[in-house]
Write a protein that holds these residues in place. Sequence first.
Motif, short mmCIF file in Angstrom:
data_model
loop_
_atom_site.label_atom_id
_atom_site.label_comp_id
_atom_site.label_asym_id
_atom_site.label_seq_id
_atom_site.Cartn_x
_atom_site.Cartn_y
_atom_site.Cartn_z
N LYS A 170 0.83 -1.20 0.00
CA LYS A 170 0.00 0.00 0.00
C LYS A 170 0.87 1.26 0.00
CE LYS A 170 -3.63 0.54 2.53
NZ LYS A 170 -4.58 0.61 3.67
N ARG A 171 2.07 1.09 0.54
CA ARG A 171 3.02 2.22 0.59
C ARG A 171 4.00 2.17 -0.58
NH1 ARG A 171 3.80 2.04 7.25
NH2 ARG A 171 1.56 1.96 7.65
N ASN A 226 -0.03 -7.78 -7.91
CA ASN A 226 -1.21 -7.81 -8.77
C ASN A 226 -2.46 -7.35 -8.03
OD1 ASN A 226 0.24 -8.74 -10.97
ND2 ASN A 226 -0.16 -10.90 -10.50
N LYS A 227 -2.54 -7.65 -6.74
CA LYS A 227 -3.71 -7.29 -5.93
C LYS A 227 -3.66 -5.84 -5.50
CE LYS A 227 -7.00 -7.41 -2.69
NZ LYS A 227 -8.43 -7.49 -2.96
N ILE A 228 -2.50 -5.36 -5.08
CA ILE A 228 -2.42 -4.07 -4.40
C ILE A 228 -1.64 -3.02 -5.20
CG2 ILE A 228 -1.70 -2.94 -2.24
CD1 ILE A 228 -1.92 -5.70 -0.91
N LEU A 288 -8.37 -4.10 2.16
CA LEU A 288 -7.22 -3.19 2.27
C LEU A 288 -7.49 -2.02 3.21
CD1 LEU A 288 -6.01 -3.08 -1.45
CD2 LEU A 288 -5.32 -4.62 0.40
N ASN A 289 -8.75 -1.69 3.41
CA ASN A 289 -9.09 -0.59 4.31
C ASN A 289 -8.82 -0.94 5.77
OD1 ASN A 289 -10.04 1.18 2.26
ND2 ASN A 289 -11.99 0.08 2.21
#
Length: 292
Positions: A170-171, A226-228, A288-289
């Motif tokens: 995410k970062r 691929n997901k994030i 992800l939240n």
Amino acid sequence: MKMENNERTLVAGSTGSLGLEIVKLLREKNINVRALVLSENESSKVTPYTNDIFIGDASGGAEEIKGLTSGVTTVISALGKSVSLFTPSEDSFFETDYLANKTILEDAVKNGVKRFVYVSIKGADVEKDYSIAKAHKMFENELRASGLDYTILRPVGFFSGLNDLAILAKRKVIPVIGDGTAKTNSIHHKDLAKVVVSYRENGSDIIEVGGPNIYTRMEMAKMIENKIGGQIIKIPTPMAKIGAALPKIFSEGMHDKLDYFTFITTNDMIGEQNGSISFEEYLAGLDLNELP
């Protein structure tokens, strides 16, 4: 709901991701469950599944959990300190993984418990004294010497244990230590709970447990990418070891986690294949939240 005869199973670490799944499964099987929780606030997590809740801190000594195992036939311990870099804790691995479990074991012996199932980690028998592995190894030795019937389960790793990589993704960074060719078959905590419960009554002394699929660390990093999103960055192993040593100046726990993470991600960690949930499925269901 009618429970199975008068046998009672204690679940230590009952509010963790694995422990809670174990509690749920035991309830589904109509087995009487006693849940050990650390505080009144945590008890709400297990109240839908049992009203037999013991509040106490096993790392605080025998008086803190006196009578915990009274009337208990089997103890299942999924109690341990989180290895996540994003989950700080004042307690050490020695206090949580060794001392707390030792206190529970001593109470179990005193109260005539028949069987003890302990969730350790793969790598608990390595020669190098990583603090995390050493704490598990020390308790395994205590359990062997206790005289109780036991099974030690050594999972190769949880999918949820890889959430740190998802948080970093995410970062915008996904670190891979070494060349990424080391293999593992990490397991979903729901699949692992089924394995743990299957050994409630009997089983081998030691089993190394993995999930259904074997991946390289690079393959798993690409699934996260691929997901994030984020960029995969290879970190040479010597550099990672130096990096693991630096946080020791500030935090012993952070050093221990980085040191062990370097070990497990640069060595094959493969156990007996179990379950059906793939890493891709786990990532697909990841909110992800909920990640920092």
